[in-house]
Design a protein around this motif. Structure first.
Motif, PDB file in Angstrom:
ATOM      1  N   UNK A 112       0.813  -1.224   0.000  1.00  0.00           N
ATOM      2  CA  UNK A 112       0.000   0.000   0.000  1.00  0.00           C
ATOM      3  C   UNK A 112       0.849   1.279   0.000  1.00  0.00           C
ATOM      4  N   UNK A 113       1.977   1.248   0.677  1.00  0.00           N
ATOM      5  CA  UNK A 113       2.862   2.412   0.725  1.00  0.00           C
ATOM      6  C   UNK A 113       3.411   2.704  -0.673  1.00  0.00           C
ATOM      7  N   UNK A 114       3.889   1.676  -1.316  1.00  0.00           N
ATOM      8  CA  UNK A 114       4.476   1.820  -2.650  1.00  0.00           C
ATOM      9  C   UNK A 114       3.414   2.280  -3.653  1.00  0.00           C
ATOM     10  N   UNK A 115       2.239   1.680  -3.587  1.00  0.00           N
ATOM     11  CA  UNK A 115       1.164   2.058  -4.516  1.00  0.00           C
ATOM     12  C   UNK A 115       0.713   3.494  -4.287  1.00  0.00           C
ATOM     13  N   UNK A 116       0.629   3.926  -3.021  1.00  0.00           N
ATOM     14  CA  UNK A 116       0.234   5.297  -2.718  1.00  0.00           C
ATOM     15  C   UNK A 116       1.219   6.302  -3.321  1.00  0.00           C
ATOM     16  N   UNK A 117       2.484   5.927  -3.391  1.00  0.00           N
ATOM     17  CA  UNK A 117       3.516   6.795  -3.948  1.00  0.00           C
ATOM     18  C   UNK A 117       3.664   6.614  -5.466  1.00  0.00           C
ATOM     19  N   UNK A 118       2.771   5.818  -6.048  1.00  0.00           N
ATOM     20  CA  UNK A 118       2.789   5.524  -7.484  1.00  0.00           C
ATOM     21  C   UNK A 118       4.118   4.902  -7.926  1.00  0.00           C
ATOM     22  N   UNK A 119       4.603   3.994  -7.075  1.00  0.00           N
ATOM     23  CA  UNK A 119       5.828   3.259  -7.370  1.00  0.00           C
ATOM     24  C   UNK A 119       5.477   1.787  -7.559  1.00  0.00           C
ATOM     25  N   UNK A 120       6.477   1.017  -7.915  1.00  0.00           N
ATOM     26  CA  UNK A 120       6.299  -0.420  -8.124  1.00  0.00           C
ATOM     27  C   UNK A 120       7.216  -1.176  -7.181  1.00  0.00           C
ATOM     28  N   UNK A 121       6.667  -2.171  -6.477  1.00  0.00           N
ATOM     29  CA  UNK A 121       7.468  -3.070  -5.660  1.00  0.00           C
ATOM     30  C   UNK A 121       8.081  -4.105  -6.592  1.00  0.00           C
ATOM     31  N   UNK A 122       9.386  -4.088  -6.723  1.00  0.00           N
ATOM     32  CA  UNK A 122      10.072  -4.997  -7.646  1.00  0.00           C
ATOM     33  C   UNK A 122      10.408  -6.309  -6.958  1.00  0.00           C
ATOM     34  N   UNK A 123      10.946  -6.223  -5.750  1.00  0.00           N
ATOM     35  CA  UNK A 123      11.388  -7.428  -5.058  1.00  0.00           C
ATOM     36  C   UNK A 123      11.599  -7.091  -3.593  1.00  0.00           C
ATOM     37  N   UNK A 124      11.658  -8.111  -2.759  1.00  0.00           N
ATOM     38  CA  UNK A 124      12.041  -7.941  -1.378  1.00  0.00           C
ATOM     39  C   UNK A 124      12.738  -9.196  -0.910  1.00  0.00           C
ATOM     40  N   UNK A 125      13.634  -9.016   0.057  1.00  0.00           N
ATOM     41  CA  UNK A 125      14.360 -10.159   0.592  1.00  0.00           C
ATOM     42  C   UNK A 125      14.706  -9.901   2.053  1.00  0.00           C
ATOM     43  N   UNK A 126      14.772 -10.980   2.803  1.00  0.00           N
ATOM     44  CA  UNK A 126      15.174 -10.933   4.193  1.00  0.00           C
ATOM     45  C   UNK A 126      16.296 -11.941   4.336  1.00  0.00           C
ATOM     46  N   UNK A 127      17.528 -11.452   4.487  1.00  0.00           N
ATOM     47  CA  UNK A 127      18.698 -12.331   4.447  1.00  0.00           C
ATOM     48  C   UNK A 127      19.647 -12.042   5.597  1.00  0.00           C
ATOM     49  N   UNK A 128      20.381 -13.072   5.963  1.00  0.00           N
ATOM     50  CA  UNK A 128      21.417 -12.925   6.982  1.00  0.00           C
ATOM     51  C   UNK A 128      22.759 -12.879   6.274  1.00  0.00           C
ATOM     52  N   UNK A 129      23.527 -11.855   6.586  1.00  0.00           N
ATOM     53  CA  UNK A 129      24.872 -11.709   6.046  1.00  0.00           C
ATOM     54  C   UNK A 129      25.817 -11.505   7.217  1.00  0.00           C
ATOM     55  N   UNK A 130      26.674 -12.477   7.437  1.00  0.00           N
ATOM     56  CA  UNK A 130      27.520 -12.444   8.628  1.00  0.00           C
ATOM     57  C   UNK A 130      26.638 -12.592   9.846  1.00  0.00           C
ATOM     58  N   UNK A 131      26.755 -11.655  10.768  1.00  0.00           N
ATOM     59  CA  UNK A 131      25.937 -11.703  11.987  1.00  0.00           C
ATOM     60  C   UNK A 131      24.682 -10.852  11.883  1.00  0.00           C
ATOM     61  N   UNK A 132      24.529 -10.131  10.799  1.00  0.00           N
ATOM     62  CA  UNK A 132      23.428  -9.171  10.679  1.00  0.00           C
ATOM     63  C   UNK A 132      22.347  -9.652   9.715  1.00  0.00           C
ATOM     64  N   UNK A 133      21.103  -9.264  10.016  1.00  0.00           N
ATOM     65  CA  UNK A 133      19.959  -9.523   9.147  1.00  0.00           C
ATOM     66  C   UNK A 133      19.628  -8.239   8.383  1.00  0.00           C
ATOM     67  N   UNK A 134      19.218  -8.407   7.124  1.00  0.00           N
ATOM     68  CA  UNK A 134      18.858  -7.279   6.273  1.00  0.00           C
ATOM     69  C   UNK A 134      17.488  -7.513   5.648  1.00  0.00           C
ATOM     70  N   UNK A 135      16.632  -6.523   5.758  1.00  0.00           N
ATOM     71  CA  UNK A 135      15.361  -6.513   5.040  1.00  0.00           C
ATOM     72  C   UNK A 135      15.561  -5.538   3.894  1.00  0.00           C
ATOM     73  N   UNK A 136      15.569  -6.064   2.671  1.00  0.00           N
ATOM     74  CA  UNK A 136      15.813  -5.234   1.497  1.00  0.00           C
ATOM     75  C   UNK A 136      14.545  -5.132   0.665  1.00  0.00           C
ATOM     76  N   UNK A 137      14.194  -3.910   0.359  1.00  0.00           N
ATOM     77  CA  UNK A 137      13.015  -3.609  -0.434  1.00  0.00           C
ATOM     78  C   UNK A 137      13.507  -2.919  -1.704  1.00  0.00           C
ATOM     79  N   UNK A 138      13.137  -3.453  -2.860  1.00  0.00           N
ATOM     80  CA  UNK A 138      13.546  -2.866  -4.136  1.00  0.00           C
ATOM     81  C   UNK A 138      12.315  -2.262  -4.806  1.00  0.00           C
TER      82      UNK A 138
END
Length: 158
Positions: A14-40
């Protein structure tokens, strides 16, 4: 893991659509000791800037703080998919017809698992590419279920 991504997608769409953008991809990954939530995200015309990313990040952060769907600590990153944008949805493939792409398959097709070339057609059954093998250009048909990864690619030989 897919439950987290499903929940995040419901929150960010809903956030992306309200801004007239497109959600391309998302990922939740662990790299080393840290977790990353990536929104493209991208614009529908293709061309995102830092202000778009910051706005999505701010609004999504507020929603995530309220809903808190992820237990562990993580870093939120909102960015452009880049020049080598992944092809995941039907609309991604349809927009990519006529463009140079990279495809990796789950199993060999005609003895190969990786293909680079022009996407010449896309349908429910799969995709057709024109690829160069040494000095010849050939047409390759790939069934959708055999595609492990597909993305736009930069053609260095053009």
């Amino acid at each position: 893991m897919s439950n987290i991504l499903t929940e995040i997608e419901k929150l960010v769409t809903p956030i992306v659509e309200e801004l007239n953008l497109e959600l391309v991809d998302l990922e939740f990954v662990k790299e080393g000791r840290s977790w990353f939530l990536r929104i493209y995200v991208d614009t529908h015309e293709g061309g995102i800037d830092i202000e778009h990313c910051a706005l999505v990040s701010e609004r999504l952060s507020e929603v995530l703080d309220g809903k808190d769907p992820i237990e562990q600590n993580y870093f939120l990153e909102v960015s452009s998919p880049g020049a080598e944008r992944p092809l995941k949805k039907e609309s991604d493939y349809e927009r990519a017809v006529g463009k140079f792409i990279y495809v990796k398959t789950y199993e060999p097709v005609n003895g190969l698992k990786e293909f680079e070339g022009i996407l010449t057609a896309y349908s429910d059954q799969g995709l057709e590419m024109e690829v160069r093998i040494k000095t010849r250009k050939i047409k390759v048909q790939l069934a959708k279920e055999k595609v492990a990864l597909a993305r736009l690619a930069i053609n260095f030989s053009a």
